[in-house]
Design a protein around this motif. Structure first.
Motif, mmCIF file in Angstrom:
data_model
loop_
_atom_site.group_PDB
_atom_site.id
_atom_site.type_symbol
_atom_site.label_atom_id
_atom_site.label_comp_id
_atom_site.label_asym_id
_atom_site.label_seq_id
_atom_site.Cartn_x
_atom_site.Cartn_y
_atom_site.Cartn_z
ATOM 1 N N SER A 230 0.844 -1.198 0.000
ATOM 2 C CA SER A 230 0.000 0.000 0.000
ATOM 3 C C SER A 230 0.879 1.247 0.000
ATOM 4 C CB SER A 230 -0.942 0.002 1.201
ATOM 5 O OG SER A 230 -0.212 -0.038 2.406
ATOM 6 N N SER A 231 0.396 2.308 -0.655
ATOM 7 C CA SER A 231 1.192 3.530 -0.730
ATOM 8 C C SER A 231 0.305 4.757 -0.652
ATOM 9 C CB SER A 231 2.035 3.556 -2.004
ATOM 10 O OG SER A 231 1.209 3.618 -3.135
ATOM 11 N N VAL A 232 0.953 5.868 -0.359
ATOM 12 C CA VAL A 232 0.272 7.155 -0.255
ATOM 13 C C VAL A 232 1.260 8.230 -0.710
ATOM 14 C CG1 VAL A 232 0.939 7.523 2.172
ATOM 15 C CG2 VAL A 232 -1.102 8.652 1.262
ATOM 16 N N LEU B 8 4.204 10.849 9.456
ATOM 17 C CA LEU B 8 3.025 11.005 8.606
ATOM 18 C C LEU B 8 1.851 11.524 9.405
ATOM 19 C CD1 LEU B 8 3.124 7.617 6.650
ATOM 20 C CD2 LEU B 8 4.070 9.822 5.955
ATOM 21 N N SER B 9 1.010 12.312 8.753
ATOM 22 C CA SER B 9 -0.246 12.715 9.379
ATOM 23 C C SER B 9 -1.094 11.470 9.619
ATOM 24 C CB SER B 9 -1.009 13.679 8.471
ATOM 25 O OG SER B 9 -1.428 12.998 7.299
ATOM 26 N N GLU C 41 -2.960 6.125 7.919
ATOM 27 C CA GLU C 41 -4.067 5.169 7.817
ATOM 28 C C GLU C 41 -4.204 4.581 6.416
ATOM 29 O OE1 GLU C 41 -7.333 7.531 9.271
ATOM 30 O OE2 GLU C 41 -7.025 6.804 11.322
ATOM 31 N N LYS C 42 -3.631 5.233 5.403
ATOM 32 C CA LYS C 42 -3.674 4.705 4.041
ATOM 33 C C LYS C 42 -2.719 3.520 3.858
ATOM 34 C CE LYS C 42 -6.415 7.742 2.006
ATOM 35 N NZ LYS C 42 -7.670 7.366 1.382
ATOM 36 N N ILE C 43 -1.712 3.420 4.727
ATOM 37 C CA ILE C 43 -0.710 2.371 4.538
ATOM 38 C C ILE C 43 -0.582 1.406 5.711
ATOM 39 C CG2 ILE C 43 0.622 3.754 2.902
ATOM 40 C CD1 ILE C 43 2.671 4.188 5.224
ATOM 41 N N ALA C 44 -1.200 1.718 6.852
ATOM 42 C CA ALA C 44 -1.071 0.844 8.025
ATOM 43 C C ALA C 44 -2.198 1.110 9.010
ATOM 44 C CB ALA C 44 0.276 1.066 8.706
ATOM 45 N N SER C 45 -2.373 0.184 9.920
ATOM 46 C CA SER C 45 -3.363 0.359 10.979
ATOM 47 C C SER C 45 -2.872 1.413 11.962
ATOM 48 C CB SER C 45 -3.563 -0.964 11.718
ATOM 49 O OG SER C 45 -4.310 -0.766 12.888
ATOM 50 N N PRO C 46 -3.737 2.351 12.341
ATOM 51 C CA PRO C 46 -3.317 3.378 13.302
ATOM 52 C C PRO C 46 -2.790 2.796 14.613
ATOM 53 C CG PRO C 46 -5.441 3.922 12.360
ATOM 54 C CD PRO C 46 -5.101 2.538 11.895
ATOM 55 N N SER C 47 -3.248 1.622 14.986
ATOM 56 C CA SER C 47 -2.778 1.027 16.234
ATOM 57 C C SER C 47 -1.295 0.641 16.164
ATOM 58 C CB SER C 47 -3.619 -0.202 16.584
ATOM 59 O OG SER C 47 -3.474 -1.204 15.596
ATOM 60 N N ALA C 48 -0.761 0.505 14.955
ATOM 61 C CA ALA C 48 0.667 0.180 14.809
ATOM 62 C C ALA C 48 1.532 1.347 15.264
ATOM 63 C CB ALA C 48 0.984 -0.181 13.364
#
Length: 85
Positions: A41-43, A61-62, A67-74
């Motif tokens: 995934s990329s942004v 990253l904002s 959130e476009k490339i990973a789970s916010p919990s990470a």
């Protein structure tokens, strides 16, 4: 990833919903493609701030761009990135 509203080094107010990022030395308004190699995934983000100031990190990253490339919990993920144009 960062999300707290605050002034940025570019002078604009940080917007967690914008596709933006912080980098220590790239010129402001540089466009960067950030890719999560784990899933491809990329942004595309625009540099509008300075940082991160934690050893071993290349970009902050904002929330929306993260959130476009990973789970916010990470919170933190390994990425590949390249300057566009």
């Amino acid at each position: 990833m960062y999300s707290e509203p605050q002034p940025t080094a570019s002078g604009e107010q940080f917007d967690p919903s914008a596709m933006t990022a912080a980098h220590k030395s790239l010129p402001m308004d540089t466009m960067v493609e950030v890719t999560n190699p784990a899933d491809g995934s990329s942004v595309t983000v625009r540099i509008n701030d300075r940082g991160p100031y934690i050893a071993g990190r290349c970009l902050d990253l904002s929330t929306a761009s993260f959130e476009k490339i990973a789970s916010p919990s990470a919170g933190v993920v390994d990425v590949q990135w390249q300057v566009l144009g």
